[in-house]
Design a protein around this motif. Structure first.
Motif, PDB file in Angstrom:
ATOM      1  N   ILE A 445      25.757 -51.475-111.208  1.00  0.00           N
ATOM      2  CA  ILE A 445      26.478 -52.529-111.910  1.00  0.00           C
ATOM      3  C   ILE A 445      27.321 -52.018-113.061  1.00  0.00           C
ATOM      4  N   ALA A 446      26.986 -50.857-113.637  1.00  0.00           N
ATOM      5  CA  ALA A 446      27.736 -50.407-114.813  1.00  0.00           C
ATOM      6  C   ALA A 446      27.591 -48.913-115.014  1.00  0.00           C
ATOM      7  N   ARG A 447      28.613 -48.313-115.601  1.00  0.00           N
ATOM      8  CA  ARG A 447      28.548 -46.929-116.052  1.00  0.00           C
ATOM      9  C   ARG A 447      28.817 -46.905-117.550  1.00  0.00           C
ATOM     10  N   TYR A 448      28.053 -46.095-118.262  1.00  0.00           N
ATOM     11  CA  TYR A 448      28.182 -46.024-119.712  1.00  0.00           C
ATOM     12  C   TYR A 448      28.293 -44.577-120.157  1.00  0.00           C
ATOM     13  N   PRO A 449      28.882 -44.365-121.330  1.00  0.00           N
ATOM     14  CA  PRO A 449      28.942 -43.000-121.872  1.00  0.00           C
ATOM     15  C   PRO A 449      27.572 -42.548-122.350  1.00  0.00           C
ATOM     16  N   GLU A 450      27.435 -41.256-122.577  1.00  0.00           N
ATOM     17  CA  GLU A 450      26.206 -40.716-123.168  1.00  0.00           C
ATOM     18  C   GLU A 450      26.606 -39.656-124.183  1.00  0.00           C
ATOM     19  N   TYR A 451      25.926 -39.662-125.308  1.00  0.00           N
ATOM     20  CA  TYR A 451      26.321 -38.826-126.441  1.00  0.00           C
ATOM     21  C   TYR A 451      25.611 -37.479-126.373  1.00  0.00           C
ATOM     22  N   ASP A 452      26.397 -36.406-126.496  1.00  0.00           N
ATOM     23  CA  ASP A 452      25.861 -35.048-126.539  1.00  0.00           C
ATOM     24  C   ASP A 452      25.943 -34.565-127.986  1.00  0.00           C
ATOM     25  N   TYR A 453      24.791 -34.484-128.646  1.00  0.00           N
ATOM     26  CA  TYR A 453      24.800 -34.151-130.071  1.00  0.00           C
ATOM     27  C   TYR A 453      25.224 -32.702-130.320  1.00  0.00           C
ATOM     28  N   VAL A 454      25.098 -31.841-129.320  1.00  0.00           N
ATOM     29  CA  VAL A 454      25.491 -30.437-129.509  1.00  0.00           C
ATOM     30  C   VAL A 454      27.012 -30.327-129.653  1.00  0.00           C
ATOM     31  N   THR A 455      27.736 -31.029-128.781  1.00  0.00           N
ATOM     32  CA  THR A 455      29.201 -30.985-128.839  1.00  0.00           C
ATOM     33  C   THR A 455      29.768 -32.038-129.765  1.00  0.00           C
ATOM     34  N   GLY A 456      28.945 -33.029-130.128  1.00  0.00           N
ATOM     35  CA  GLY A 456      29.423 -34.088-131.000  1.00  0.00           C
ATOM     36  C   GLY A 456      30.359 -35.058-130.309  1.00  0.00           C
ATOM     37  N   ASP A 669      13.723 -37.935-119.685  1.00  0.00           N
ATOM     38  CA  ASP A 669      14.103 -38.094-118.286  1.00  0.00           C
ATOM     39  C   ASP A 669      14.000 -36.739-117.603  1.00  0.00           C
ATOM     40  N   LEU A 670      13.955 -36.761-116.278  1.00  0.00           N
ATOM     41  CA  LEU A 670      13.712 -35.534-115.524  1.00  0.00           C
ATOM     42  C   LEU A 670      14.854 -34.534-115.623  1.00  0.00           C
ATOM     43  N   ASP A 671      16.083 -35.020-115.841  1.00  0.00           N
ATOM     44  CA  ASP A 671      17.227 -34.111-115.864  1.00  0.00           C
ATOM     45  C   ASP A 671      17.586 -33.654-117.271  1.00  0.00           C
ATOM     46  N   VAL A 672      16.707 -33.877-118.249  1.00  0.00           N
ATOM     47  CA  VAL A 672      16.977 -33.499-119.633  1.00  0.00           C
ATOM     48  C   VAL A 672      15.820 -32.664-120.164  1.00  0.00           C
ATOM     49  N   GLU A 673      16.121 -31.438-120.578  1.00  0.00           N
ATOM     50  CA  GLU A 673      15.094 -30.565-121.139  1.00  0.00           C
ATOM     51  C   GLU A 673      15.057 -30.619-122.663  1.00  0.00           C
ATOM     52  N   ASP A 674      16.184 -30.828-123.283  1.00  0.00           N
ATOM     53  CA  ASP A 674      16.281 -30.864-124.738  1.00  0.00           C
ATOM     54  C   ASP A 674      15.725 -32.192-125.248  1.00  0.00           C
ATOM     55  N   ARG A 675      14.634 -32.173-126.012  1.00  0.00           N
ATOM     56  CA  ARG A 675      13.992 -33.400-126.467  1.00  0.00           C
ATOM     57  C   ARG A 675      14.904 -34.220-127.375  1.00  0.00           C
ATOM     58  N   LEU A 676      15.770 -33.551-128.125  1.00  0.00           N
ATOM     59  CA  LEU A 676      16.624 -34.270-129.067  1.00  0.00           C
ATOM     60  C   LEU A 676      17.800 -34.963-128.388  1.00  0.00           C
ATOM     61  N   TYR A 677      18.140 -34.532-127.184  1.00  0.00           N
ATOM     62  CA  TYR A 677      19.354 -35.032-126.542  1.00  0.00           C
ATOM     63  C   TYR A 677      19.326 -36.559-126.387  1.00  0.00           C
ATOM     64  N   LEU A 678      18.278 -37.109-125.761  1.00  0.00           N
ATOM     65  CA  LEU A 678      18.211 -38.550-125.540  1.00  0.00           C
ATOM     66  C   LEU A 678      17.890 -39.313-126.814  1.00  0.00           C
ATOM     67  N   VAL A 679      17.211 -38.662-127.745  1.00  0.00           N
ATOM     68  CA  VAL A 679      16.969 -39.300-129.048  1.00  0.00           C
ATOM     69  C   VAL A 679      18.303 -39.541-129.750  1.00  0.00           C
ATOM     70  N   GLU A 680      19.151 -38.520-129.795  1.00  0.00           N
ATOM     71  CA  GLU A 680      20.431 -38.652-130.472  1.00  0.00           C
ATOM     72  C   GLU A 680      21.366 -39.608-129.724  1.00  0.00           C
ATOM     73  N   ASP A 681      21.267 -39.631-128.406  1.00  0.00           N
ATOM     74  CA  ASP A 681      22.077 -40.589-127.656  1.00  0.00           C
ATOM     75  C   ASP A 681      21.655 -42.015-127.968  1.00  0.00           C
ATOM     76  N   ALA A 682      20.338 -42.270-128.024  1.00  0.00           N
ATOM     77  CA  ALA A 682      19.844 -43.606-128.363  1.00  0.00           C
ATOM     78  C   ALA A 682      20.278 -43.998-129.773  1.00  0.00           C
ATOM     79  N   ARG A 683      20.227 -43.052-130.686  1.00  0.00           N
ATOM     80  CA  ARG A 683      20.677 -43.314-132.057  1.00  0.00           C
ATOM     81  C   ARG A 683      22.161 -43.699-132.068  1.00  0.00           C
ATOM     82  N   LYS A 684      22.963 -43.002-131.286  1.00  0.00           N
ATOM     83  CA  LYS A 684      24.385 -43.326-131.193  1.00  0.00           C
ATOM     84  C   LYS A 684      24.585 -44.729-130.624  1.00  0.00           C
TER      85      LYS A 684
END
Length: 740
Positions: A445-456, A669-684
């Motif tokens: 139903i939808a596609r959304y962006p996702e934030y990569d805190y490493v690249t900003g 999630d299974l395709d994410v190894e960096d623990r901070l990645y999804l935390v920072e995306d949720a914060r964004k």
């Protein structure tokens, strides 16, 4: 010495002065003795001295270690490419820091993605010409991260076969691309001509000429992924000119020209005259378009008369009244076109003038190469939509096809674009709702962006949300709520009825208040001057007189919610379901608009979203049955779920809009190894929702969640409950507190 066998000793000593000459000899001997083969060693020996002269001897010596590492991890081809690529990089990155960064990136890719090292080095000329060292570092990090550790995906990224690699390259280079402007080009075309055809980025597997020019065929409008060399406002103007030009064709080119036995040069000329005709008609209706089109006509008279040059000059002569061209052929074309102004309403004028000029061109013996011809100026389309090849393309002259064959794109499924879909822009939430296709048991139903805190930076359309139909179940925890917690239901309902959440209303004509009511003041002054008694109620004040709040309760139903609550036979999900039902009953009694949804995820391409109750649906036993039918499973990609929930809330007209999240685990999630990645995306995601007037609050259940909940939602907008059993009692009270 080995080096002396490749270049003169004098030349090498000038490149490596003093003690650096001995250091150079040491690295050459080690490289030759490592057994990498003559190809690797010779490549380094031949190019390192030039690198020393272009950059520094230290950089050339440091390159030896990188070549050695590449030979071991990435193979001999990558190792042999490195010195050649280093020369290219040094010519663009003239400061030492930038070249050092490039060397570091090559070494990093060799270590982390050895299969892609040769591809990166192959692309060096393209990359360093478009990206500075900082932007290149960002692009490389995106490639390493976005592949999720899969070598094949990494390789597709660094060879630029992956559309995301090309999109990120555009963003990092500062060039304006189709994806950046798509949401603005559609309403622009509709405003100009009332046309709303689907717009698509030209597929990456299309011929080069097709990727450089827009086109239309049937009901689809194609635009290049980017116009190299055009950035910022110039790039946007070029896209707008392309859309306006194709819109003119859709309005005024009502029939296709039959190819018949026309030669390639005649096809190109008929197309050119038709382009000029529809633009003249368009500027009659919308005169401002002339200011958009004319600046892109930059052709000038040149010494050698070539077909592409003459065509570009003729195009300018027909579009720019101020342009004067000395060539007799161009003058003849201009004169014939404007003398036939009375016939511009019909397409046959294009065929007649095009045939005439084509015959003259043949007599001039000017050669025309249809395989390499590209329409000028760049905003004009490839002309494919103007021609009819008949039912059987094979029956047409192969020569005549050549001028348009480069623009022909087969309708094949391609990873660079999604299937056809119905789109609704969601500007308030930064997402795009796309009802696309039935996908397994759910609807994409939808596609959304996702934030990569490493690249900003946000990766556009990176996550896919699929809506799944919730199951309904009977005799579950929610069905037993009345029996087990009848007293709590009554107590919480009474408590919530006393809440006051409302829009501040302005009350006028008050005897006292917070401000002067100017209308009342004027009326009182007029009354006094005409001798009448003035009304002394000239004040105003604000008062909250009614509730005005919309709430969406978002439940995490990932696999961890299947665990039992400590000291109880119930699961965490059981407690979530009962708490949601209790809160729903209370809000339904108050009349507050509310919705309930649940989520879990199976990597970025499959974020599950369950609509338990929509805002428009009444609360009833079926909603309770859907809550009882929820099952625990999969992972917790919370950012995408919040963006999708926010899209629903954004459509509510309430004074306040609240997203209330209940979760028992850290984003993962299974395709994410960096623990901070999804935390920072949720914060964004939270920050984005807040900017558009959507409040967020999170309840964390029985976990050491302070470290990430506070980071995502802010310390004041998150609470952790150690005893999950308390949620049933606490959630409605918490709602009262944060909704005041």
């Amino acid at each position: 010495m080995i080096a002396q066998s490749m270049q003169s000793d004098e030349a090498i000593r000038s490149a490596f002065p003093g003690d650096l000459y001995d250091a150079w000899g040491d690295v050459c001997r080690r490289l030759a003795g490592a057994g990498y083969g003559d190809v690797v060693t010779d490549s380094y020996l031949n190019h390192a001295p030039e690198l020393a002269r272009l950059a520094s001897p230290q950089a050339a010596i440091a390159l030896a270690a990188i070549v050695s590492g590449l030979a071991i991890r990435a193979g001999r081809r990558a190792a042999a490419l490195a010195p050649v690529a280093a020369i290219t990089a040094a010519k663009h990155y003239t400061d030492a820091a930038s070249l050092q960064e490039w060397l570091r990136l090559v070494e990093q890719v060799g270590d982390q993605a050895p299969e892609s090292a040769a591809a990166l080095l192959d692309q060096t000329a393209n990359l360093v010409a478009r990206l500075d060292a900082r932007a290149l570092a960002s692009w490389v990090r995106i490639g390493l991260r976005s592949s999720n550790g899969e070598p094949e995906r990494r390789l597709r990224f660094f060879t630029l076969e992956d559309p995301n690699a090309r999109r990120w390259l555009l963003r990092e280079s500062g060039e304006v691309g189709f994806l950046d402007l798509e949401s603005r080009l559609k309403p622009y075309l509709a405003a100009l001509w009332g046309e709303t055809p689907p717009m698509r980025e030209t597929p990456a597997n299309a011929p080069e000429q097709a990727r450089r020019r827009p086109g239309f065929d049937g009901s689809v409008l194609r635009l290049p992924a980017a116009y190299p060399g055009f950035s910022g406002s110039d790039g946007e103007k070029l896209y707008r000119a392309a859309v306006a030009h194709i819109g003119a064709h859709l309005r005024f080119s009502r029939e296709r020209f039959p190819v018949g036995g026309l030669k390639p040069a005649q096809i190109a000329l008929v197309s050119l005259i038709e382009d000029a005709r529809v633009e003249q008609l368009a500027t009659r209706e919308l005169p401002g378009l002339r200011r958009l089109f004319t600046p892109f006509h930059a052709a000038e008279p040149s010494g050698t008369a070539t077909a592409p040059g003459l065509f570009a000059r003729l195009a300018r002569a027909l579009a720019d009244p101020a342009y004067d061209d000395p060539d007799p052929w161009v003058q003849k074309g201009r004169r014939a076109f404007f003398e036939a102004e009375a016939d511009w309403g019909g397409q046959q004028i294009s065929r007649r003038i095009g045939d005439l000029l084509g015959n003259d061109l043949g007599q001039m013996r000017v050669q025309f190469d249809p395989k390499n011809y590209v329409v000028q100026p760049p905003y004009r389309d490839d002309n494919l939509g103007l021609w009819d090849f008949g039912d059987d393309d094979q029956q047409q002259s192969s020569e005549a096809e050549q001028v348009l064959s480069s623009a022909r794109i087969r309708e094949e499924q391609d990873d660079s674009r999604p299937p056809d879909r119905t789109e609704t822009e969601m500007g308030d939430t930064g997402g795009r709702v796309e009802v696309i296709e039935q996908a397994h048991d759910g609807v994409l139903i939808a596609r959304y962006p996702e934030y990569d805190y490493v690249t900003g930076r946000e990766q556009p359309e990176w996550t896919s949300v699929k809506e799944y139909t919730p199951k309904a179940a009977a005799n579950g925890p929610v069905a037993r709520l009345r029996e087990e917690h009848a007293d709590l239901v009554a107590r919480v309902t009474a408590l919530i009825r006393s809440a006051r959440v409302s829009r501040a209303e302005r009350l006028r004509r008050q005897p006292e208040g917070e401000f002067l009511d100017m209308d009342a003041c004027i009326e009182a002054t007029v009354a006094r001057r005409i001798g009448e008694a003035a009304d002394h109620r000239i004040h105003g004040r604000y008062e909250r007189r009614s509730r005005d709040l919309s709430v969406l309760l978002l439940l995490d139903i990932s696999q961890s919610t299947a665990e039992k609550v400590r000291g109880s036979t119930r699961s965490v999900l059981d407690v979530e379901r009962q708490s949601a039902a209790l809160l729903a009953r209370a809000m339904a009694g108050l009349g507050d608009p509310f919705a309930i949804a649940a989520f879990c995820s199976d990597k970025r391409d499959d974020v599950h979203y369950f609509r338990i109750k929509d805002f428009s649906r009444a609360y009833d036993d079926f909603v309770d049955a859907r809550l009882d039918g929820l099952e625990s499973g999969l992972s917790t990609r919370i950012g995408a779920a919040m963006r999708h929930a926010g899209a629903d809330l954004a459509r509510q007209r309430s004074y306040r809009r609240l997203l209330l999240v209940v979760t028992d685990g850290e984003p993962s999630d299974l395709d994410v190894e960096d623990r901070l990645y999804l935390v920072e995306d949720a914060r964004k995601a939270v920050h984005h929702l807040n900017r558009f007037g959507i409040d967020t609050f999170c309840v964390g259940l029985e976990s050491n969640a302070e470290s990430y909940l506070g980071r995502i939602f802010g310390q004041r907008n998150a609470i952790t409950i150690a005893a999950v059993e308390r949620l049933t009692d606490l959630l409605p009270k918490l709602y009262l507190t944060i909704a005041r």
